[in-house]
Design an enzyme around this catalytic site. Structure first.
Site, PDB file in Angstrom:
ATOM      1  N   TRP A  10      22.154   4.628 -32.063  1.00  0.00           N
ATOM      2  CA  TRP A  10      20.883   3.914 -31.914  1.00  0.00           C
ATOM      3  C   TRP A  10      20.143   3.785 -33.245  1.00  0.00           C
ATOM      4  O   TRP A  10      19.206   3.014 -33.359  1.00  0.00           O
ATOM      5  CB  TRP A  10      19.983   4.656 -30.918  1.00  0.00           C
ATOM      6  CG  TRP A  10      20.412   4.569 -29.489  1.00  0.00           C
ATOM      7  CD1 TRP A  10      21.571   4.016 -28.984  1.00  0.00           C
ATOM      8  CD2 TRP A  10      19.673   5.053 -28.356  1.00  0.00           C
ATOM      9  NE1 TRP A  10      21.596   4.125 -27.612  1.00  0.00           N
ATOM     10  CE2 TRP A  10      20.449   4.764 -27.203  1.00  0.00           C
ATOM     11  CE3 TRP A  10      18.453   5.703 -28.192  1.00  0.00           C
ATOM     12  CZ2 TRP A  10      20.016   5.097 -25.905  1.00  0.00           C
ATOM     13  CZ3 TRP A  10      18.014   6.046 -26.903  1.00  0.00           C
ATOM     14  CH2 TRP A  10      18.795   5.740 -25.787  1.00  0.00           C
ATOM     15  N   GLY A 172      25.778  -4.044 -39.568  1.00  0.00           N
ATOM     16  CA  GLY A 172      24.537  -4.761 -39.317  1.00  0.00           C
ATOM     17  C   GLY A 172      24.497  -6.146 -39.949  1.00  0.00           C
ATOM     18  O   GLY A 172      23.449  -6.785 -39.998  1.00  0.00           O
ATOM     19  N   SER A 208      29.380  -4.142 -36.870  1.00  0.00           N
ATOM     20  CA  SER A 208      29.196  -5.389 -36.122  1.00  0.00           C
ATOM     21  C   SER A 208      30.173  -5.555 -34.961  1.00  0.00           C
ATOM     22  O   SER A 208      30.648  -6.667 -34.688  1.00  0.00           O
ATOM     23  CB  SER A 208      29.261  -6.606 -37.063  1.00  0.00           C
ATOM     24  OG  SER A 208      28.270  -6.506 -38.061  1.00  0.00           O
ATOM     25  N   GLY A 229      26.391   0.078 -33.566  1.00  0.00           N
ATOM     26  CA  GLY A 229      24.968   0.157 -33.893  1.00  0.00           C
ATOM     27  C   GLY A 229      24.168  -0.802 -33.031  1.00  0.00           C
ATOM     28  O   GLY A 229      23.866  -0.527 -31.872  1.00  0.00           O
ATOM     29  N   GLY A 230      23.838  -1.950 -33.616  1.00  0.00           N
ATOM     30  CA  GLY A 230      22.949  -2.923 -32.962  1.00  0.00           C
ATOM     31  C   GLY A 230      23.265  -3.202 -31.502  1.00  0.00           C
ATOM     32  O   GLY A 230      22.368  -3.196 -30.648  1.00  0.00           O
TER      33      GLY A 230
END
Ligand code: PGA
Length: 244
Positions: A10, A172, A208, A229-230
């Site tokens: 996160w 990212g 990504s 991540g995202g």
């Protein structure tokens, strides 16, 4: 075949209200299935919330960092034994954002991995090259240097870790390494792990990863899952990756 492991990172995102929704959606939406495992690594203050929401489910939780020290005068740091008290299964160590922004050295990352293992948790040790390093043809040298530091510190215990290959230029940015590009680096890492008697360590790819590119990555021989991540902040997208 090794189990596929998908771990959400996160980063410094979230809040009690948004976390509650996300954790609820994950707990309700994840069909535990053979050969798949799911986890989320949340900011320290939300570990108790993750524990309460995920306890009794098959989803595991963890932290994004840990101190290399056991206890003492280290203002602002969090010990791995504290993470254990909140039921953490994982702690990420050596994420490129920490190596770059907080100047964590290979030796510090290796010491953190040791401390995490000593507390009974599984370290997720991150390695990865920058764009400049890749363009200079130094990718292998960089990731092996980073991995070797951890292998040296853990020696016989290296079997208990997870390794994540995260090319810094893919984090990212929306630019994912092509599956074959990622596989080539994973094969290099796998060979080194095998030579250290830790050939079955799960090797995650990160950078990504999305619902629509996960399957092609997971089809590669040495890619055992993803560090996300995202896309881990959106339940649907994260569950799509986990099911890919
Ligand atoms: P990203 O981040 O999926 O947003 O690229 C991956 C990571 O930093 O672990």
């Amino acid at each position: 075949m090794r189990k596929k492991l998908v771990v959400g990172n996160w980063k410094m995102n979230g809040g009690l209200a948004t976390n509650a929704k996300l954790l609820h959606a994950l707990a309700g939406g994840w069909d535990a299935r053979a050969g798949r495992a799911l986890a989320v690594c949340v900011p320290f203050p939300y570990l108790g919330q993750a524990q309460a929401a995920l306890m009794g489910t098959t989803i595991r939780w963890g932290a994004q960092n840990a101190s290399e020290h056991a206890a003492g005068a280290y203002t602002g740091e969090v010990a791995a034994s504290m993470l254990a008290e909140f039921g953490c299964h994982y702690a990420i160590v050596g994420h490129s954002e920490r190596r770059q922004r907080y100047r964590e050295s290979d030796a510090e990352v290796a010491a953190k991995a040791s401390a995490v293992l000593a507390a009974g948790l599984t370290p997720i040790a991150c390695v990865g090259e920058t764009l400049a390093e890749r363009e200079a043809g130094a990718t292998e040298a960089v990731v092996l240097r980073q991995l070797d530091a951890v292998l040296l510190a853990l020696s016989g215990a290296a079997k208990g870790m997870v390794v994540a290959y995260e090319p810094v230029w893919a984090i990212g940015t929306g630019k994912t390494a092509r599956p074959e590009e990622a596989q080539a680096v994973h094969a290099t890492l796998r060979a080194r792990l095998e030579a250290s008697g830790a050939g079955d360590v799960p090797l995650l790819y990160g950078g990504s990863v999305k619902g629509d590119n996960a399957a092609a990555l997971f089809a590669q021989k040495d890619i055992d899952g993803a560090l996300v991540g995202g896309a881990s902040l959106q339940a649907n997208e994260f569950l799509a990756i986990a099911g890919a």
